[in-house]
Enzyme design. Sequence first.
Site, mmCIF file in Angstrom:
data_model
loop_
_atom_site.group_PDB
_atom_site.id
_atom_site.type_symbol
_atom_site.label_atom_id
_atom_site.label_comp_id
_atom_site.label_asym_id
_atom_site.label_seq_id
_atom_site.Cartn_x
_atom_site.Cartn_y
_atom_site.Cartn_z
ATOM 1 N N GLU A 7 12.128 -9.526 2.707
ATOM 2 C CA GLU A 7 11.362 -8.187 3.089
ATOM 3 C C GLU A 7 12.063 -7.115 2.876
ATOM 4 O O GLU A 7 13.539 -7.105 2.901
ATOM 5 C CB GLU A 7 11.166 -8.197 4.597
ATOM 6 C CG GLU A 7 10.645 -6.974 5.064
ATOM 7 C CD GLU A 7 10.234 -7.160 6.778
ATOM 8 O OE1 GLU A 7 10.530 -8.249 7.188
ATOM 9 O OE2 GLU A 7 9.991 -6.294 7.194
ATOM 10 N N HIS B 51 12.478 -2.684 2.757
ATOM 11 C CA HIS B 51 12.030 -0.991 2.954
ATOM 12 C C HIS B 51 12.955 -0.263 2.426
ATOM 13 O O HIS B 51 14.196 -0.329 2.614
ATOM 14 C CB HIS B 51 11.797 -1.074 4.370
ATOM 15 C CG HIS B 51 10.815 -2.113 5.093
ATOM 16 N ND1 HIS B 51 9.409 -1.949 4.816
ATOM 17 C CD2 HIS B 51 11.007 -3.093 5.889
ATOM 18 C CE1 HIS B 51 8.872 -3.251 5.455
ATOM 19 N NE2 HIS B 51 9.740 -3.921 6.004
ATOM 20 N N ARG C 192 12.437 5.185 12.889
ATOM 21 C CA ARG C 192 11.546 5.818 12.725
ATOM 22 C C ARG C 192 10.412 5.709 13.697
ATOM 23 O O ARG C 192 10.851 5.508 15.035
ATOM 24 C CB ARG C 192 10.635 5.484 11.379
ATOM 25 C CG ARG C 192 11.580 5.768 10.050
ATOM 26 C CD ARG C 192 10.906 5.475 8.828
ATOM 27 N NE ARG C 192 9.874 6.212 8.647
ATOM 28 C CZ ARG C 192 8.886 6.058 7.779
ATOM 29 N NH1 ARG C 192 8.874 5.082 7.111
ATOM 30 N NH2 ARG C 192 7.799 6.868 7.656
ATOM 31 N N ASN D 2 7.897 -5.675 -0.447
ATOM 32 C CA ASN D 2 7.818 -4.552 0.547
ATOM 33 C C ASN D 2 6.352 -4.453 0.667
ATOM 34 O O ASN D 2 5.433 -3.756 -0.160
ATOM 35 C CB ASN D 2 8.140 -3.102 -0.202
ATOM 36 C CG ASN D 2 8.015 -2.058 0.655
ATOM 37 O OD1 ASN D 2 7.570 -1.961 1.786
ATOM 38 N ND2 ASN D 2 8.919 -1.053 0.180
ATOM 39 N N ALA E 19 2.840 -0.634 5.055
ATOM 40 C CA ALA E 19 2.444 -0.527 6.599
ATOM 41 C C ALA E 19 1.870 -2.113 6.989
ATOM 42 O O ALA E 19 1.867 -2.297 8.322
ATOM 43 C CB ALA E 19 1.336 0.530 6.802
ATOM 44 N N PRO F 33 1.021 -1.231 0.180
ATOM 45 C CA PRO F 33 -0.050 0.011 -0.026
ATOM 46 C C PRO F 33 0.893 1.321 0.090
ATOM 47 O O PRO F 33 1.859 1.292 0.555
ATOM 48 C CB PRO F 33 -0.921 -0.169 1.255
ATOM 49 C CG PRO F 33 -0.106 -1.198 2.201
ATOM 50 C CD PRO F 33 0.436 -2.226 1.204
ATOM 51 N N ASN F 34 0.407 2.076 -0.842
ATOM 52 C CA ASN F 34 0.903 3.566 -0.830
ATOM 53 C C ASN F 34 2.062 3.576 -1.489
ATOM 54 O O ASN F 34 2.696 4.685 -1.802
ATOM 55 C CB ASN F 34 1.180 4.434 0.468
ATOM 56 C CG ASN F 34 -0.213 4.310 1.216
ATOM 57 O OD1 ASN F 34 -1.296 4.784 0.854
ATOM 58 N ND2 ASN F 34 -0.243 3.627 2.495
ATOM 59 N N ARG G 182 5.160 11.023 -2.689
ATOM 60 C CA ARG G 182 4.711 10.563 -1.106
ATOM 61 C C ARG G 182 6.103 10.854 -0.271
ATOM 62 O O ARG G 182 6.946 10.224 -0.304
ATOM 63 C CB ARG G 182 4.192 9.076 -1.065
ATOM 64 C CG ARG G 182 4.127 8.720 0.285
ATOM 65 C CD ARG G 182 4.065 7.050 0.201
ATOM 66 N NE ARG G 182 3.858 6.375 1.741
ATOM 67 C CZ ARG G 182 4.188 5.512 2.197
ATOM 68 N NH1 ARG G 182 4.555 4.597 1.247
ATOM 69 N NH2 ARG G 182 3.769 5.126 3.169
ATOM 70 N N TYR H 130 11.093 8.903 1.466
ATOM 71 C CA TYR H 130 11.040 7.603 0.598
ATOM 72 C C TYR H 130 11.966 8.263 -0.807
ATOM 73 O O TYR H 130 12.063 7.448 -1.650
ATOM 74 C CB TYR H 130 9.818 7.441 -0.046
ATOM 75 C CG TYR H 130 8.954 6.659 1.208
ATOM 76 C CD1 TYR H 130 9.521 5.568 2.061
ATOM 77 C CD2 TYR H 130 7.939 7.481 1.866
ATOM 78 C CE1 TYR H 130 8.533 5.107 3.209
ATOM 79 C CE2 TYR H 130 7.202 6.853 2.881
ATOM 80 C CZ TYR H 130 7.598 5.738 3.493
ATOM 81 O OH TYR H 130 6.952 5.378 4.637
HETATM 82 C C1 DQA Z 1 8.060 1.131 4.128
HETATM 83 C C2 DQA Z 1 7.846 1.279 5.514
HETATM 84 C C3 DQA Z 1 6.511 1.265 6.206
HETATM 85 O O1 DQA Z 1 6.577 1.608 7.821
HETATM 86 C C4 DQA Z 1 5.610 2.314 5.682
HETATM 87 O O2 DQA Z 1 4.319 1.956 6.223
HETATM 88 C C5 DQA Z 1 5.353 2.099 4.093
HETATM 89 C C6 DQA Z 1 6.814 2.001 3.387
HETATM 90 C C7 DQA Z 1 9.274 1.444 3.529
HETATM 91 O O3 DQA Z 1 9.485 1.107 2.320
HETATM 92 O O4 DQA Z 1 10.037 2.150 4.154
HETATM 93 O O5 DQA Z 1 4.429 2.243 3.561
HETATM 94 O O6 DQA Z 1 7.582 -0.266 3.957
#
Ligand code: DQA
Length: 143
Positions: free
Chosen positions: A98, A100, A107, A74, A77, A10-11, A18, A23
């Site tokens: 995994e 990020h 954070r 990835n 959240a 998501p996102n 964003r 990021y």
């Molecule tokens: C993320 C870190 C997560 O905490 C966050 O909710 C994201 C992006 C990252 O790539 O740093 O959406 O996965």
Amino acid sequence: MKKILVIHGPNLNLLGKREPGVYGNDTFETINCEILEYAKELDFDAEIYQSNCEGEIIDAIHNARESSVGIVLNAGAYTHYSYAIRDAISAINIPVIEVHLSNIHARDEFRSNSVIAPACVGQISGFGKNSYNLAIQALKRLV
Ligand code: DQA
């Protein structure tokens, strides 16, 4: 060519727009082009999938068990609370890495806990867009 699946949760479709301070400024499209290119260099045929929905991510993980040799994930959240995604990872027997972009341990406190981490081979966090390439490199050694 061996196939791998890169999943953005998501996102992440809003990368570049964003929270660029967290990021980065590279767009989702640019990052995906770089992922595809790097995967090719390592003789992988990468498929990229993005979804904002938990169930769709779970379906993608299930489907990859037939089609791919490994997954770079990835989960956004969902990383921090989706036991369903964790169970999907445990249910398949191809390696999942995994990733990020940000360092989730530096954070908000809730981000430092990954409920999917125990089901993954390992976690790469904090290297910006390069986190994806590092994960592909890790997969290369595994498969
Ligand atoms: C993320 C870190 C997560 O905490 C966050 O909710 C994201 C992006 C990252 O790539 O740093 O959406 O996965």
